[in-house]
Design a protein around this motif. Structure first.
Motif, short mmCIF file in Angstrom:
data_model
loop_
_atom_site.label_atom_id
_atom_site.label_comp_id
_atom_site.label_asym_id
_atom_site.label_seq_id
_atom_site.Cartn_x
_atom_site.Cartn_y
_atom_site.Cartn_z
N ARG A 160 0.66 -1.31 0.04
CA ARG A 160 -0.01 -0.21 0.07
C ARG A 160 0.96 1.24 -0.10
O ARG A 160 0.58 2.17 -0.73
CB ARG A 160 -0.98 0.06 1.36
N LEU A 161 1.91 1.29 0.74
CA LEU A 161 2.88 2.29 0.58
C LEU A 161 3.44 2.73 -0.72
O LEU A 161 3.64 3.76 -1.12
CB LEU A 161 3.99 2.12 1.71
N LEU A 162 3.58 1.52 -1.68
CA LEU A 162 3.95 1.58 -2.77
C LEU A 162 2.92 1.65 -3.98
O LEU A 162 3.09 1.58 -5.27
CB LEU A 162 4.92 0.53 -3.12
N ASP A 163 1.83 1.89 -3.47
CA ASP A 163 0.50 2.00 -4.36
C ASP A 163 0.36 0.65 -5.46
O ASP A 163 0.10 0.81 -6.54
CB ASP A 163 0.51 3.12 -5.24
N ILE A 164 0.57 -0.40 -4.79
CA ILE A 164 0.60 -1.70 -5.39
C ILE A 164 -0.77 -2.48 -5.42
O ILE A 164 -1.25 -2.51 -4.19
CB ILE A 164 1.74 -2.68 -4.93
N ALA A 165 -1.33 -2.64 -6.36
CA ALA A 165 -2.80 -3.35 -6.31
C ALA A 165 -2.61 -4.78 -5.88
O ALA A 165 -1.60 -5.48 -5.92
CB ALA A 165 -3.24 -3.77 -7.49
N LEU A 166 -3.53 -5.18 -4.71
CA LEU A 166 -3.57 -6.51 -4.11
C LEU A 166 -4.67 -7.23 -4.63
O LEU A 166 -5.89 -6.69 -4.81
CB LEU A 166 -3.50 -5.97 -2.74
N CYS A 167 -4.46 -8.46 -4.67
CA CYS A 167 -5.41 -9.53 -4.86
C CYS A 167 -5.48 -10.72 -3.68
O CYS A 167 -4.67 -11.48 -3.86
CB CYS A 167 -5.20 -10.18 -6.38
N PRO A 168 -6.45 -10.51 -3.12
CA PRO A 168 -6.31 -11.61 -1.90
C PRO A 168 -6.80 -13.10 -2.51
O PRO A 168 -7.86 -13.04 -3.14
CB PRO A 168 -7.31 -10.99 -0.84
#
Length: 447
Positions: A160-168
């Motif tokens: 989140r600090l690096l603005d990376i999209a996440l897929c759980p």
């Protein structure tokens, strides 16, 4: 006329939080601070919250001995002069680290991971290893990191600090299910994303304690090759087996260099040194066709963040590795036995306080990890920060809400217990207090 009143002299204008990075309002970044604050407010409470190692075997004299072992290695085995040794310890050092060769030798002995020392980047804790790796690999807005759900907050917070999209990807009883990961990859692609990498803790994961079978590990590597997916393997707990035998790491099984192996000496040596590492042995082809290792690219990022990892910290860890003959698993035999006893004690005490009939009546259950520091308890009430504070104040016991580890809203009625920082007597008393708290909360939920 407009208001021409000037601000009072010496009054600074406050910053608007909404004008700062969006991650600062993310609950994930508040979770650990809140937990630390509760611990400090209730110092007498027995705490199942921290995943830190036991301090029982720490001795300050060891630090001096490890330093001497390392300098002796440089002078006697490598033939370095006194001046060169002094420079090694007192000056800025090689960006990628000065004990990379010892780490590579230790990984070969302990894990059957055979890599060039040049592919090892020594970092300031494993957290920096995650940040460097994520920053290097995720180049486009559509690049997506797949993570288990629940997942260690350190990596989701870094993303989140690096603005990376996440897929759980929902975790199963045996950790991440390769077929669920494959479905997540395809779902990400269908939504216009680029599934770039998967973060996974295959052994005794934080927070769930789940472990992947060998068959699942091999299948995951097949999927990674098939789908052009990289794997970020984090392995802090693999030594600490409760039952059965150690399983091979993903990196040891990796034949196509799909795996970047993240490691730390926080649990197997001493957390205060803050020394971690990443194995990045993948080749990178430059615009003119030149080839380097991914480790060399990570070095560029590290040079602009921490510059280099503390030479003193590396020397302490290096001396410890030398003393152990670069066989850290054998050196951890006492710690492995200690944590095995702790986890067995925790499981036995839960069984004693919640026998089958009572467990069914209350709606309480827990998993039974094969090793590591953690397990998860299902409870029939909302296990949130309000419940945690009530538990600390009125029952003298702390735990961690599982909801902090989910990206998709899960874990509301679960709590994580860590057994690493307590001794068996404290664990027994802590479970007694916890059982009283859970029983009271369950009765309230029925009203």
């Amino acid at each position: 006329m407009g208001d021409t009143t000037a601000p009072a002299t010496g009054t600074a204008r406050a910053l608007d939080l909404t004008g700062l990075h969006a991650s600062l309002t993310d609950p994930v970044l508040d979770a650990m601070n809140f937990l630390n604050e509760v611990v400090s407010r209730f110092p007498e409470a027995l705490s199942f919250a921290p995943g830190r190692p036991s301090e029982g075997t720490f001795a300050t004299d060891d630090l001096v001995r490890y330093l001497r072992a390392y300098t002796g290695h440089l002078e006697q085995e490598l033939g370095w002069s006194e001046d060169r040794v002094r420079t090694q310890l007192f000056q800025y050092g090689r960006t990628n680290g000065i004990i990379h060769d010892l780490i590579a030798r230790t990984l070969a002995n302990d894990e059957g991971i055979h890599v060039s020392p040049e592919s090892v980047v020594v970092t300031t804790g494993c957290q920096e290893a995650m940040l460097l790796t994520l920053r290097a690999l995720f180049a486009r807005p559509e690049d997506t990191l797949l993570v288990s759900s629940p997942c260690y907050v350190g990596v989701t917070g870094a993303a989140r600090l690096l603005d990376i999209a996440l897929c759980p990807v929902q975790e199963g009883a045996d950790g991440p299910d390769p077929e669920a990961i494959l479905a997540g990859v395809r779902r990400t692609r269908a939504a216009g994303g680029r599934p770039r990498a998967l973060y996974v803790v295959p052994d005794f994961a934080n927070p769930s304690g789940a472990s992947m079978t060998v068959a699942a590990r091999e299948r995951l590597l097949e999927i990674a090759a098939q789908e052009d997916l990289l794997i970020l393997e984090d392995d802090p707990y693999g030594f600490f087996v409760r039952e059965g035998s150690a399983r091979p790491t993903l990196k040891a099984l990796d034949r196509e260099k799909r795996v970047l192996h993240l490691g730390s000496f926080a649990k197997t040596a001493l957390p205060g040194a803050r020394v971690g590492y990443v194995i990045a042995d993948q080749e990178v082809i430059g615009p003119t066709g030149g080839r380097t290792l991914l480790a060399d690219q990570l070095s560029k990022i590290k040079s602009m963040t921490t510059v280099n990892t503390s030479a003193i910290s590396q020397a302490v860890i290096g001396g410890l590795l030398i003393e152990s003959g670069c066989r850290l698993r054998a050196a951890n035999a006492e710690a492995i036995a200690y944590y095995r006893t702790n986890l067995n004690t925790l499981l036995e005490e839960l069984e004693r306080h919640f026998p089958d009939r009572l467990r069914r009546e209350l709606g309480v259950d827990w998993n039974r990890p094969e090793g590591g520091f953690f397990l998860v308890v299902d409870v029939p009430f909302l296990a949130d920060t309000k419940a945690l504070e009530h538990s600390a104040r009125n029952f003298g016991v702390l735990w961690t809400p599982m909801s902090d580890f989910y990206l998709d809203g899960g874990g509301g009625s679960q709590l994580r217990l860590s057994c690493s920082a307590l001794n068996p007597a404290e664990i027994a008393e802590g479970v007694r207090r916890l059982a009283a708290f859970i029983t009271e909360q369950a009765a309230r939920a029925d009203q």
